[in-house]
Design an enzyme around this catalytic site. Structure first.
Site, PDB file in Angstrom:
ATOM      1  N   ASP A  77       0.828  -1.213   0.000  1.00 30.52           N
ATOM      2  CA  ASP A  77       0.000   0.000   0.000  1.00 30.52           C
ATOM      3  C   ASP A  77       0.862   1.264   0.000  1.00 30.52           C
ATOM      4  OD1 ASP A  77      -2.333   1.429  -0.037  1.00 30.52           O
ATOM      5  OD2 ASP A  77      -2.816   1.137   2.081  1.00 30.52           O
ATOM      6  N   ASN A  90     -10.889  -2.356  -5.676  1.00 35.79           N
ATOM      7  CA  ASN A  90     -10.076  -1.432  -6.474  1.00 35.79           C
ATOM      8  C   ASN A  90     -10.686  -1.102  -7.842  1.00 35.79           C
ATOM      9  OD1 ASN A  90      -6.958  -2.765  -5.145  1.00 35.79           O
ATOM     10  ND2 ASN A  90      -8.023  -0.876  -4.566  1.00 35.79           N
TER      11      ASN A  90
END
Ligand code: IPE
Ligand code: IPE
Ligand code: MG
Length: 247
Positions: free
Chosen positions: A21, A69
């Protein structure tokens, strides 16, 4: 003593999972667009995969794209898919050199055709490699994985293969994407976020969690060594007392 020398080679985790991330914030910090961050995340993938293989890790699972996502701006999703095609297409040499086999978890049938094609090529090319499995989580959702497992078990009950009363944890395990993969002993998340974001929900019941402020493109060999040294300093009690473990 270097960080690497502090790692006890006898107790290296068999399976490490990473939530990669912070690509976007890393790019923003230097005035670049988010895609620049994703591109720079690739070299961390390469470096960490190589380091894990060298250390004797048997499975490395990388969270590359979640089902959630898809909700990002179209352009970013498109760029991520293109980057996947390009990266997967160009990694054959590295994986062969390091004797690494590629696997995936998640519903890859919903990924663009081009991505699927490159994935299949690389899986096929590396299928006999034995040092480490590199497992990419693509279009992955931990909850969806559990829903799928429940559906398969329900089918088995309907067909009379098992009785509802006799359903065990093992029935769930064997119906997950990770059926062939042991649970991760260590899960790492970069970028300072303290959550699982739908990653390996069932499998992480007793996983040691490690969080670092570093953004994914900054995460390198040394960062991995640091995580391992930290991991090895912990006592994994699995519900028991410390005294019981000393025996
Ligand atoms: C992780 O970085 C990569 C993917 C989720 C594909 P992000 O893109 O989430 O970066 P931040 O969290 O916005 O900084
Ligand atoms: C998790 O990161 C998914 C991947 C690393 C692929 P996100 O950036 O999507 O997670 P949230 O939205 O901050 O929870
Ligand atoms: Mg993020």
């Amino acid at each position: 003593m270097s960080l690497k020398e502090k790692i006890n080679t006898a107790t290296i985790p068999q399976h490490i999972a990473i939530i990669m991330d912070g690509n976007g914030r890393w790019a923003k910090k230097q005035g670049k667009n988010r895609v620049f961050g994703h591109k720079n995340g690739v070299k961390s993938v390469r470096e960490v995969s190589e380091a894990c293989a060298e250390l004797g890790v048997k499975h490395l699972t990388l969270y590359a794209f979640s089902t959630e996502n898809w909700n990002r701006p179209k352009l970013e999703v498109f760029a991520l898919m293109e980057l996947l095609v390009f990266t997967i297409g160009s990694e054959t040499k590295t994986l062969m050199k390091n004797n690494i086999r590629l696997k995936t978890i998640g519903d890859t049938s919903k990924m663009p055709e081009k991505v699927q094609r490159e994935l299949n090529k690389l899986k096929e090319a590396t299928k006999n490699n034995t040092r480490m499995d590199l497992v990419l989580a693509l279009n992955y959702s931990g909850r969806q994985e559990l829903v799928n497992a429940v559906k398969k078990i329900a089918e088995d009950v309907k067909k009379g293969k098992i009785e509802a009363n006799n359903i065990t944890e093992n029935d769930i395990n064997r119906n997950l994407y990770t059926a062939e993969i042991p649970e991760p002993e260590l899960m790492i998340r970069t970028s300072g976020e303290l959550r699982l974001s739908n990653f390996l929900l069932w499998q992480s019941a007793y996983t040691e969690l490690y969080f670092t402020e570093e953004f994914w493109p900054e995460f390198n060999r040394e960062s991995l060594y640091k995580a391992l040294v930290q991991f090895q300093s912990r006592e994994r009690r699995f519900g028991k007392t410390s005294e019981q473990l000393e025996k």
